[in-house]
Design a protein around this motif. Structure first.
Motif, PDB file in Angstrom:
ATOM      1  N   LEU A   6      43.435 -12.636  -5.541  1.00 51.36           N
ATOM      2  CA  LEU A   6      42.908 -11.395  -6.044  1.00 51.36           C
ATOM      3  C   LEU A   6      41.987 -10.944  -4.935  1.00 51.36           C
ATOM      4  N   ILE A   7      41.229 -11.696  -4.204  1.00 55.18           N
ATOM      5  CA  ILE A   7      40.544 -11.257  -3.161  1.00 55.18           C
ATOM      6  C   ILE A   7      41.495 -10.695  -1.879  1.00 55.18           C
ATOM      7  N   ILE A   8      42.474 -11.272  -1.728  1.00 52.12           N
ATOM      8  CA  ILE A   8      43.451 -10.744  -0.658  1.00 52.12           C
ATOM      9  C   ILE A   8      44.214  -9.427  -1.093  1.00 52.12           C
ATOM     10  N   MET A   9      44.380  -9.378  -2.421  1.00 49.61           N
ATOM     11  CA  MET A   9      45.208  -8.230  -2.938  1.00 49.61           C
ATOM     12  C   MET A   9      44.198  -6.717  -2.880  1.00 49.61           C
ATOM     13  N   PHE A  10      42.947  -6.970  -2.497  1.00 54.23           N
ATOM     14  CA  PHE A  10      42.130  -5.700  -2.081  1.00 54.23           C
ATOM     15  C   PHE A  10      42.409  -5.006  -0.917  1.00 54.23           C
ATOM     16  N   THR A  11      43.337  -5.643  -0.172  1.00 52.86           N
ATOM     17  CA  THR A  11      43.909  -4.952   1.045  1.00 52.86           C
ATOM     18  C   THR A  11      44.731  -3.903   0.741  1.00 52.86           C
ATOM     19  N   LEU A  12      45.321  -3.966  -0.405  1.00 52.08           N
ATOM     20  CA  LEU A  12      46.459  -2.972  -1.045  1.00 52.08           C
ATOM     21  C   LEU A  12      45.818  -1.635  -1.161  1.00 52.08           C
ATOM     22  N   PRO A  13      44.958  -1.702  -1.886  1.00 54.97           N
ATOM     23  CA  PRO A  13      44.337   0.056  -1.995  1.00 54.97           C
ATOM     24  C   PRO A  13      43.860   0.440  -0.634  1.00 54.97           C
ATOM     25  N   LEU A  14      43.319  -0.468   0.283  1.00 51.39           N
ATOM     26  CA  LEU A  14      42.890   0.050   1.481  1.00 51.39           C
ATOM     27  C   LEU A  14      43.859   0.628   2.464  1.00 51.39           C
ATOM     28  N   ALA A  15      45.160  -0.027   1.931  1.00 51.00           N
ATOM     29  CA  ALA A  15      46.296   0.502   2.905  1.00 51.00           C
ATOM     30  C   ALA A  15      46.546   1.894   2.537  1.00 51.00           C
ATOM     31  N   ILE A  16      46.475   2.467   1.393  1.00 51.02           N
ATOM     32  CA  ILE A  16      46.751   3.712   0.724  1.00 51.02           C
ATOM     33  C   ILE A  16      46.050   4.619   1.695  1.00 51.02           C
ATOM     34  N   THR A  17      45.052   4.481   2.078  1.00 55.72           N
ATOM     35  CA  THR A  17      44.190   5.593   2.777  1.00 55.72           C
ATOM     36  C   THR A  17      45.122   5.764   4.108  1.00 55.72           C
ATOM     37  N   GLY A  18      45.454   4.628   4.826  1.00 58.15           N
ATOM     38  CA  GLY A  18      46.419   5.067   6.035  1.00 58.15           C
ATOM     39  C   GLY A  18      47.674   5.934   5.560  1.00 58.15           C
ATOM     40  N   VAL A  19      48.132   5.597   4.617  1.00 52.17           N
ATOM     41  CA  VAL A  19      49.495   6.282   4.407  1.00 52.17           C
ATOM     42  C   VAL A  19      49.284   7.533   4.130  1.00 52.17           C
ATOM     43  N   ILE A  20      48.177   7.969   3.282  1.00 56.36           N
ATOM     44  CA  ILE A  20      48.075   9.355   3.011  1.00 56.36           C
ATOM     45  C   ILE A  20      47.635  10.215   4.424  1.00 56.36           C
ATOM     46  N   LEU A  21      46.995   9.598   5.155  1.00 52.59           N
ATOM     47  CA  LEU A  21      46.426  10.403   6.263  1.00 52.59           C
ATOM     48  C   LEU A  21      47.405  10.500   7.534  1.00 52.59           C
ATOM     49  N   GLY A  22      48.377   9.293   7.458  1.00 51.32           N
ATOM     50  CA  GLY A  22      49.330   9.367   8.353  1.00 51.32           C
ATOM     51  C   GLY A  22      50.223  10.509   8.212  1.00 51.32           C
ATOM     52  N   LEU A  23      50.789  10.565   6.766  1.00 51.46           N
ATOM     53  CA  LEU A  23      51.940  11.584   6.289  1.00 51.46           C
ATOM     54  C   LEU A  23      51.192  13.188   6.603  1.00 51.46           C
ATOM     55  N   LEU A  24      49.957  12.957   6.320  1.00 50.62           N
ATOM     56  CA  LEU A  24      49.250  14.317   6.382  1.00 50.62           C
ATOM     57  C   LEU A  24      49.046  14.837   7.865  1.00 50.62           C
TER      58      LEU A  24
END
Length: 1024
Positions: free
Chosen positions: A874-892
């Motif tokens: 569960l601790i490691i899974m916290f990296t997943l929402p952190l990745a969404i930031t880069g996806v949105i900013l990259g596509l934008l």
């Protein structure tokens, strides 16, 4: 894990296995077929039925509806559309993806054979829909002169030569002409010898045949007898007896050429083809289903060169070549793969500053790729932009395992160990983390393999390729890398890496200000999610293959010459645009099967425009199309539909358009709703044009028979209709050397006045003018009856610009909802829904969302098994929402919309971004087992694993960078996926090095504090 130990201690065996894999890989690579896309077989079939002489309504009631009832009960049927036209019925049935269409067609064929259809209806014909039906090449043939000169050469030389090439299934020709034998009857001669057109027709038919006569016994033999009367030449046809002229006592035989002119002549033109403004022959090549597209294309071009060398006056101009598109696309994706590998190797050289270490990883990359080819070959895959895209996607990840291993071996060398000891200890220490990282990455591709439908078929090969590549890289990292490290690394050249003070200060500050750190991360995440609506959504990114098409439609009744004028106008405007290379136009319809459904099509034309190569122009195909569209706004009486032509067009429908379907039982109300929706859509600024499928009556001339007058003259309506048809169009009496013999009246005009003055013979031997038994009036013919899922239907098509598909679909759906509310439409009786690409997008997103959820669950299960803990994953899974930031900013930042390729990128991220956290947490656990506190172990793990984490992230991101740029054909489709992975990995890596230690400290540290307090309490109790 004992694998690294065995490999290092048996280097010769390891090297021999490497050579075996290389040998198998090279053989497999040379046998892999080259194609543009994975083999997509849409589950669609068509049922075509002809009913000569019937109108659309009769066809609908008596043919289409009974067939619909049979097709509608088929298992797995998803959607059914029908078109009932004069003389013909067409039903298109779409089934669930994954259905065995051979069984479906066989079942339909047997059940349709049991239907009782009216007399005169031909047996329903089931047509297979297959990508191989589409031509892989089209090219024009000309010699600068009249095409009559080359027609015979093409028929007798070019087509047979091309048909003989391996892999070519069919060669068809558009344009040009076909010849027929015309028997032009002289009306005066017919009257002189008391003959009619029908009688001459019957005489030709009765004297042009071969008939079995039975058996003749002679000289103890029994042999078959045939009666031979076949006409085998035009001269023989001219000498055919048709009457007897009695002159006194003499009987003179009247021959056909005495009452008619008999000669070979071009048949009526149904279509013409043009190339760069000149009439030409357009040849289309279809390949066999299993043939290699690129290979067939190359063989055809080589054969054309051979033909040209023997006939220098011939010119072959390529208007479309899927083989060329494939070669460019595959070349671009392959180039991205190569540059990605070079970037990844450069990262290793910069960080490790060791040529030998870089060489080891440099060997690992191509070896892993070659090993992947073996698995691809035995899986029956092809080399296409999806499978190669999987390799390009995986090339950065290929070295991740190798980097973790070699970096750890490097670290053990600094502890004064021998090369073999460092290789074994270093590889075995991280083997668990490497295996866990590999399994988590593989687990996200497992759901993609099980996705059904178009998305599943499209991305299955990408998922399998990455899976094979990662399995190969894992095996290489635990065998080849330690073996080569034990042989090549020089302990004397290894320097101990100093801890990074900057990162040490950051992680210490974060651990001392845990809640402030988490709050800042939350603000960043919330801010990026707030920007998400600006990204927009789409089905697939537009692929620029340098091709566009223009569909031209003139009002019903328009003649060839008027359509040709419009086509010439378009050709002139297009030829003035510098980026335009080849312009190919076809007018009319030369396919007898389709003409039975769509009509002869004199009022229709299609223009294909091929642009110069992408590196020779500064504008995209879409920009060129927009310029051409603005130039052709002034074309009168013609509806022009512009489309970008690419290999994915059929999967997503027309680009930049939204389709709306209205279903119901009342035609009048459906038309009312259609008008209202069109009015609302016209009010949206983003909408350019709105069209619908409602057809107005087809203008025509009608001969109204006065039955009483006809009866007085002994005539029926059928006799009148047959006479008019034969007089104006002639009638085929048979064939001579495969050429039709057409009998017609000489010099018959097809004007209204001439038709009225035609003299029809009566049973009494007299003649009467048609105007005396009826009249010719102008009227409207019946329209096509269109139905969907056994209901009347109307399609509305709205083209748009300046918005993404998802955004404009939302606005259109809002307008539809308002119409339903304002008109109080009963939604149980009428269905109004958005279809086409928008519907496919929603279905694809639903499937991918399920795949992403399954991927997250699988990743958690793998990590829980690896750490034997439910909390640490569960601790490691916290990296997943952190990745969404880069996806949105990259596509934008890059201007791409969020489509299924970007969605695939997010699913891949689920498996990638946790890898760095796994390496971090795994080493933290090892340090805690050695007696360190939580804070001490986190700081030490961060400083120790900082370099491999940054290296693996950089290699993956830089490996994907060429793909993310999306330059050239084939790369555009992969770009959003690469951008999503790069952006997500960038932000997650930075935040992983800070946020994961904080969360670990909070959860595990609190647990440790509780355990310490309990231990202290027990000690106090014991001491008291």
């Amino acid at each position: 894990m004992k694998l690294p130990k065995f490999a290092v201690k048996n280097p010769v065996t390891t090297i021999m296995v490497m050579c075996l894999v290389l040998l198998l890989g090279l053989v497999s690579f040379t046998n892999l077929k080259l194609d543009l896309m994975p083999n997509l077989n849409p589950p669609v079939t068509a049922i075509m039925t002809t009913y000569p002489g019937a109108g659309p309504e009769e066809v609908s009631e008596m043919v289409t509806k009974p067939i619909e009832e049979v097709v509608g009960t088929s298992s797995g049927l998803e959607m059914m559309q029908s078109r009932s036209s004069s003389n013909s019925s067409l039903i298109i049935a779409q089934f669930d993806w994954g259905m065995d269409m051979s069984e479906v067609r066989e079942d339909l064929n047997s059940r349709l054979g049991l239907i009782q259809l009216p007399e005169g209806v031909d047996r329903p014909m089931i047509v297979k829909f297959d990508p191989t039906m589409m031509p892989i090449m089209q090219f024009a043939v000309s010699n600068g002169e009249n095409i009559d000169d080359i027609q015979k050469l093409v028929d007798e030389l070019v087509i047979p030569q091309l048909q003989s090439i391996d892999g070519v299934a069919n060669v068809s020709v558009s344009g040009g002409f076909e010849e027929e034998i015309i028997v032009n009857l002289d009306e005066d001669s017919l009257r002189e010898y008391n003959l009619t057109q029908d009688e001459v027709l019957q005489l030709i038919q009765g004297n042009n045949l071969t008939f079995p006569g039975g058996i003749v016994e002679e000289d103890e033999e029994k042999l078959n007898l045939r009666v031979l009367g076949k006409v085998d030449s035009i001269d023989a046809l001219k000498q055919l007896p048709v009457s007897i002229d009695v002159v006194g006592q003499d009987l003179n035989i009247v021959l056909l050429d005495e009452i008619a002119d008999v000669a070979m002549a071009p048949s009526d033109t149904m279509s013409i083809a043009r190339n760069n403004g000149k009439e030409s022959l357009l040849i289309s090549i279809q390949k066999e289903g299993t043939a290699n597209t690129a290979e067939v294309s190359q063989n055809v071009k080589e054969r054309l060169e051979t033909i040209k060398s023997n006939h220098e006056d011939l010119t072959f101009t390529m208007s479309s070549d899927q083989g060329e598109v494939i070669e460019k696309a595959v070349s671009n994706v392959s180039l991205a793969l190569i540059f990605g590998a070079i970037f990844a190797i450069a990262v290793i050289l910069v960080f490790l500053r060791s040529v030998n270490a870089t060489l080891i990883v440099g060997i690992a990359i191509p070896f892993s790729v070659v090993a992947t080819f073996v698995l691809m070959y035995f899986s029956g895959m092809t080399l296409n932009i999806m499978s190669l895209g999987g390799l390009a996607l995986g090339v950065g990840m290929l070295v991740d395992n190798a980097i973790v291993v070699i970096e750890n071996v490097y670290r053990h060398l600094t502890k004064n160990k021998t090369r073999r000891e460092a290789a074994i200890d270093g590889a075995m220490e991280v083997s668990g983390a490497v295996t866990a990282s590999m399994l988590t990455t593989l687990s996200v591709f497992l759901p993609i393999v099980f996705i059904s439908g178009m998305v599943g078929d499209l991305f299955k090969e990408l998922a399998l390729t990455v899976t094979f590549a990662l399995l190969a890289s894992w095996a290489v990292a635990l065998t080849v890398v330690p073996t080569l490290s034990g042989l090549l690394l020089n302990p004397n050249m290894v320097k101990e890496t100093k801890p990074n003070k900057f990162y040490k200060n950051i992680i210490n500050w974060a651990l001392n200000h845990r809640f402030a750190t988490l709050f800042m991360a939350f603000v960043v995440l919330a801010g990026s999610i707030a920007l998400a609506p600006k990204v927009g959504t789409e089905l697939m990114p537009t692929q620029d293959e340098g091709m566009l098409s223009i569909d031209v439609e003139l009002p019903e009744g328009a003649v060839f010459d008027r359509t040709l004028e419009v086509v010439e106008t378009i050709e002139n405007e297009a030829s003035q645009i510098t980026e335009v290379d080849v312009i190919t136009a076809t007018i009319g319809n030369d396919d007898p099967l389709m003409s039975s459904v769509l009509g002869s099509g004199e009022n229709n034309a299609t223009i294909m425009i091929k642009l110069v190569d992408a590196d020779e122009r500064s504008r995209s195909t879409e920009q060129v199309m927009s310029e051409l569209e603005s130039k052709l706004n002034s074309v009168e009486d013609a509806t022009l539909t512009f489309n970008l032509s690419n290999s994915l067009q059929a999967m997503g429908g027309m680009p930049n358009s939204v389709e709306i379907l209205i279903l119901g039982q009342n035609k009048e109300e459906i038309e009312e709703y259609t008008t209202e929706i069109e009015k609302r859509l016209d009010g949206l600024n983003e909408i350019k044009t709105v069209t619908n499928s409602i057809e107005s009556g087809k203008p025509e001339y009608q001969f109204i028979v006065d039955k009483e007058e006809a009866f007085k003259n002994g005539l029926t309506t059928y006799q009148v209709a047959s006479f008019v048809n034969r007089s104006l169009q002639g009638e085929v009496a048979g064939t001579i050397f495969d050429t039709n013999v057409k009998v017609q009246l000489q010099n018959v005009s097809n004007s209204k006045e001439a038709v009225e003055n035609l003299l029809i013979p009566t049973p009494t031997g007299q003649e009467v003018a048609l105007k005396d038994i009826g009249e010719v009036v102008r009227g409207e013919g019946p329209v096509t009856v269109v139905r969907e899922n056994q209901q009347d239907s109307v399609n509305i098509n709205a083209s748009f610009e300046g918005e993404s598909l998802g955004t404009i679909t939302t606005k259109i759906q809002s307008e539809i909802d308002k119409v339903i509310e304002d008109l109080n439409i009963d939604t149980e009786l009428y269905t109004i829904k958005v279809t086409g690409g928008a519907e496919m997008m929603d279905e694809a997103f639903d499937s991918l969302l399920l795949a992403m959820i399954l991927a997250i669950v699988f990743v958690y299960m793998v990590m829980a098994s690896q750490f034997e803990s439910l909390i640490q994953p569960l601790i490691i899974m916290f990296t997943l929402p952190l990745a969404i930031t880069g996806v949105i900013l990259g596509l934008l930042a890059t201007g791409y919309s969020f489509g299924i390729t970007a969605f695939i990128g997010i699913i891949i991220l689920v498996g990638i971004v946790v890898n760095n956290a796994i390496v971090f947490v795994d080493y933290t656990n090892q340090l805690r087992l050695k007696g360190m506190t939580v804070s001490e172990s986190l700081v030490e793990a961060g400083l120790t694993r900082l370099r491999p984490i940054i290296m693996t992230a950089l290699t993956t991101m830089l490996g994907l960078l060429p793909l993310a740029i999306g330059a050239g054909e084939g790369a555009e489709i992969q770009a959003p996926m690469a951008i999503a992975v790069i952006g997500g990995l960038f932000t997650s890596t930075i935040l992983t090095l800070i946020i994961i230690p904080v969360i670990y400290s909070l959860i595990v540290g609190m647990k440790e504090d509780r355990e310490n307090r309990k231990l202290n309490e027990e000690k106090v109790k014991q001491s008291s």
